[in-house]
Design an enzyme around this catalytic site. Sequence first.
Site, PDB file in Angstrom:
ATOM      1  NE  ARG A 235     -11.192 -29.145   0.496  1.00 44.61           N
ATOM      2  CZ  ARG A 235     -12.439 -28.984   0.111  1.00 44.61           C
ATOM      3  NH1 ARG A 235     -12.697 -28.473  -1.088  1.00 44.61           N
ATOM      4  NH2 ARG A 235     -13.448 -29.327   0.894  1.00 44.61           N
ATOM      5  CG  ASP A 259     -13.716 -23.018  -7.839  1.00 49.36           C
ATOM      6  OD1 ASP A 259     -14.175 -21.877  -8.058  1.00 49.36           O
ATOM      7  OD2 ASP A 259     -14.275 -23.846  -7.091  1.00 49.36           O
ATOM      8  CG  HIS A 295     -13.797 -23.309  -2.831  1.00 52.13           C
ATOM      9  ND1 HIS A 295     -12.839 -23.728  -1.941  1.00 52.13           N
ATOM     10  CD2 HIS A 295     -14.436 -24.436  -3.226  1.00 52.13           C
ATOM     11  CE1 HIS A 295     -12.891 -25.041  -1.800  1.00 52.13           C
ATOM     12  NE2 HIS A 295     -13.871 -25.491  -2.579  1.00 52.13           N
TER      13      HIS A 295
END
Length: 329
Positions: A235, A259, A295
Amino acid sequence: MKIIMYDTHQHERPYAQIWAQAHHQELTMVEEPLTMETVHLAEGYDGLSVQQTIQIDNDIYPMLANYGINHISTRTAGFDNFDLAVAKQHGITITNIPSYSPRAIAEMGLTQAMYLLRNIGRFHEQMDQNHDFTWSGNLISNEIYRCTVGLIGTGRIGTATAQIYKALGARVLAYDPRYHPELEPFVEFVDRDTILRQADIITLHTPLTTQTKNMIGAAELRVMKPTAILINVARGGLVDTQALIKALQDHEIAGAGLDTLANEQNLFGHQVSPDQIPEDYKILRAMPNVIITPHVAFLTQTAVQNLVQISLDDTVKLAQGQRTNHAVN
């Protein structure tokens, strides 16, 4: 039974159609996320599934309850975009998918680490900007089996990551508030400070909570080795972005694989115009020792199929009054 899938992507549609035909369910797929402007689309349905990182407005929960919907299934592992307490107050159960393909995430983290470890971004910069194809002594790299890898978080994805690095011959350190004895063959459990000080590659695998927000900030980055690489496939909010930028500019660490970014909600997963791109993304993206992906660590055939099918299975179960093991509130 009627189910609506919000924020449906093209790569999800084939798996959703196969599921609907196999289970004889009426499934509607819409591209829009679940917002105050789109919540009315759920009226008349028995359950819904979402995949989004944008915050769910608290006023949505009572509206869904009025429609007779008692459940939201998120096609993600993370659920920090829900107010779980408010949802529960209105009788809305939130479920996630804690394990859809841990290997997918772990392999992306390894990919980014290898890219940075072997200085590929720096070689690209040297070749593209200066037409320089020489072998620079400044770009001699380490090899994985000589590295110490530090995991912060040893859930399913952290476990898969540990197994991969161990198989490659690395020394693997791990920190987790919960002790996992089954990981002993793969890791040495240590405190977090030991990981920060000793690891050549630090990879994050924890959920985003009030306790973990900005867990990697200026103080932690200063403790890390100047040759260390930070990998975040969990996250974005786990890392203080401005502190990371400064640490990279000041050569306090060697590189970062990301990411996910803090406040990525209006960027990743969207087509945007140049003026909508955040400044912190532009700064990081321009650095040859940083690799950013939008992501997409989860984006494998196995993971997408599991995300869709498990989410829809849970939607039917709760709409029928059955139990599921994936409730988070």
